[in-house]
Design a protein around this motif. Structure first.
Motif, PDB file in Angstrom:
ATOM      1  N   UNK A 106       0.826  -1.205   0.000  1.00  0.00           N
ATOM      2  CA  UNK A 106       0.000   0.000   0.000  1.00  0.00           C
ATOM      3  C   UNK A 106       0.863   1.260   0.000  1.00  0.00           C
ATOM      4  N   UNK A 107       1.997   1.209   0.681  1.00  0.00           N
ATOM      5  CA  UNK A 107       2.897   2.359   0.689  1.00  0.00           C
ATOM      6  C   UNK A 107       3.488   2.609  -0.685  1.00  0.00           C
ATOM      7  N   UNK A 108       3.866   1.535  -1.386  1.00  0.00           N
ATOM      8  CA  UNK A 108       4.385   1.699  -2.736  1.00  0.00           C
ATOM      9  C   UNK A 108       3.327   2.270  -3.678  1.00  0.00           C
ATOM     10  N   UNK A 109       2.078   1.794  -3.546  1.00  0.00           N
ATOM     11  CA  UNK A 109       1.006   2.307  -4.389  1.00  0.00           C
ATOM     12  C   UNK A 109       0.739   3.780  -4.106  1.00  0.00           C
ATOM     13  N   UNK A 110       0.748   4.168  -2.831  1.00  0.00           N
ATOM     14  CA  UNK A 110       0.546   5.576  -2.489  1.00  0.00           C
ATOM     15  C   UNK A 110       1.688   6.444  -3.024  1.00  0.00           C
ATOM     16  N   UNK A 112       3.442   5.817  -5.725  1.00  0.00           N
ATOM     17  CA  UNK A 112       3.272   5.924  -7.171  1.00  0.00           C
ATOM     18  C   UNK A 112       2.188   6.938  -7.519  1.00  0.00           C
ATOM     19  N   UNK A 113       1.063   6.899  -6.802  1.00  0.00           N
ATOM     20  CA  UNK A 113      -0.005   7.849  -7.070  1.00  0.00           C
ATOM     21  C   UNK A 113       0.426   9.282  -6.728  1.00  0.00           C
ATOM     22  N   UNK A 114       1.270   9.428  -5.703  1.00  0.00           N
ATOM     23  CA  UNK A 114       1.766  10.761  -5.357  1.00  0.00           C
ATOM     24  C   UNK A 114       2.615  11.333  -6.491  1.00  0.00           C
ATOM     25  N   UNK A 115       3.458  10.497  -7.081  1.00  0.00           N
ATOM     26  CA  UNK A 115       4.258  10.964  -8.219  1.00  0.00           C
ATOM     27  C   UNK A 115       3.377  11.322  -9.414  1.00  0.00           C
ATOM     28  N   UNK A 116       2.337  10.510  -9.654  1.00  0.00           N
ATOM     29  CA  UNK A 116       1.440  10.799 -10.771  1.00  0.00           C
ATOM     30  C   UNK A 116       0.663  12.092 -10.530  1.00  0.00           C
ATOM     31  N   UNK A 117       0.224  12.300  -9.284  1.00  0.00           N
ATOM     32  CA  UNK A 117      -0.495  13.539  -8.962  1.00  0.00           C
ATOM     33  C   UNK A 117       0.404  14.755  -9.147  1.00  0.00           C
ATOM     34  N   UNK A 118       1.657  14.639  -8.744  1.00  0.00           N
ATOM     35  CA  UNK A 118       2.585  15.749  -8.919  1.00  0.00           C
ATOM     36  C   UNK A 118       2.829  16.038 -10.396  1.00  0.00           C
ATOM     37  N   UNK A 119       2.893  14.981 -11.212  1.00  0.00           N
ATOM     38  CA  UNK A 119       3.112  15.172 -12.644  1.00  0.00           C
ATOM     39  C   UNK A 119       1.926  15.881 -13.290  1.00  0.00           C
ATOM     40  N   UNK A 120       0.696  15.439 -12.982  1.00  0.00           N
ATOM     41  CA  UNK A 120      -0.485  16.067 -13.571  1.00  0.00           C
ATOM     42  C   UNK A 120      -0.674  17.491 -13.044  1.00  0.00           C
TER      43      UNK A 120
END
Length: 311
Positions: A106-110, A112-120
């Protein structure tokens, strides 16, 4: 070998240890098989006992030999490096009860989503910076309050323009018939019949699509008073899935400056369901999964996928 030195593990010895484990399991299996079979048929009892003891001793020696070999290789494997990419949080992956406490995954998934949110967020910031929004204190004063609000030109379009756009789209797709209704003034409701596969009710506000309902070709799309039924769901699960995907497509195809392009793109995506029951899934290659055909269509390539295979 450079990679092996970096992680502190001898990969060649590790591969040999895996083979040694397989050999040990095979020898242990032979021991239990000999115990299960017992003494084989011989002419005399003494002969049966002698053969059984000899085979049993040979199998035990094989187990002992394989176990010694595994112990020898275990000393050559080495120890992994203590450094983890996520520092102390990497120790969560060593939890033996992974199914009950999946904290590390779950930490790895969070992350990854944090990096995607920062990119968008960076992309959105760059797009907003391109807009020249010039404001001053004088514009925000009393004169600005008296200035009437200007309605966006794309929200109010003449019905003749909407009819022309719909008719052009209908000519683009001969296998798709489009009927246009105006039950409440200028708002348009489209009844789209795709071959003999499905019927779709598209509720529009000017050229903006508000909602859509997909039903089977043989299902009734009219209510008791003879008007289009824009609320009832389909009786079939497959078309309920397609309705959910169509709602997702409405959120994907968004271009307020060019609403006619949005409608044409959505109709192109909807037309990809012309072979809903004849196209296999592009990932698993099957026609049916849990009794349903591939109901998802990729927004860019229009390829068919099952709802679970697209992830």
């Amino acid at each position: 070998m450079a990679d092996a030195m970096n992680v502190g593990v001898n990969l060649e010895a590790f591969s040999q240890a895996i083979s040694a484990i397989q050999a040990l399991r095979s020898s242990v299996t032979r021991v239990f098989d000999s115990l299960k079979d017992g003494m084989k048929n011989k002419e005399t009892l003494e002969g049966r006992e002698k053969v059984f003891i000899t085979e049993f001793q040979d199998n035990l020696q094989s187990v002992n030999r394989d176990l010694n070999e595994l112990e020898r290789l275990s000393t050559l494997v080495g120890r992994p490096s203590e450094s983890h990419p996520l520092h102390n949080s990497g120790l969560l992956s060593l939890d033996p009860v992974q199914d009950k406490t999946p904290l590390y995954s779950q930490l790895l998934q969070a992350y990854k989503w944090s990096n995607k949110l920062q990119y968008h967020a960076g992309l959105a910031s760059s797009l907003l910076n391109q807009q020249s929004l010039k404001r001053s204190a004088n514009q925000m004063g009393a004169s600005a309050k008296r200035r009437p609000k200007v309605q966006p030109s794309t929200l109010v379009l003449p019905p003749q323009y909407v009819d022309d756009v719909i008719s052009r789209i209908g000519r683009m797709f001969p296998d798709m018939s489009i009927e246009l209704f105006r039950p409440n003034g200028t708002s348009a409701v489209l009844l789209v019949t795709l071959g003999k596969v499905l019927k779709t009710i598209v509720v529009m506000r000017s050229l903006f699509i508000d909602r859509t309902i997909v039903r089977g070709f043989n299902e009734n799309v009219y209510s008791e008073d003879g008007k289009l039924d824009i609320w009832s769901k389909s009786n079939y699960q497959v078309f309920q899935k397609v309705t959910d995907h169509a709602t997702t497509a409405l959120l994907h195809y968004q271009l307020p400056q060019m609403p006619d392009v949005v409608v044409r793109s959505f109709m192109t995506w909807l037309r990809s369901y012309i072979k809903l029951f004849q196209t296999p899934c592009q990932r698993c290659g099957k026609f049916l999964q849990e009794g349903l055909p591939p109901t998802w269509r990729d927004f860019r390539t229009l390829e068919a996928f099952h709802d679970t295979c697209r992830q």
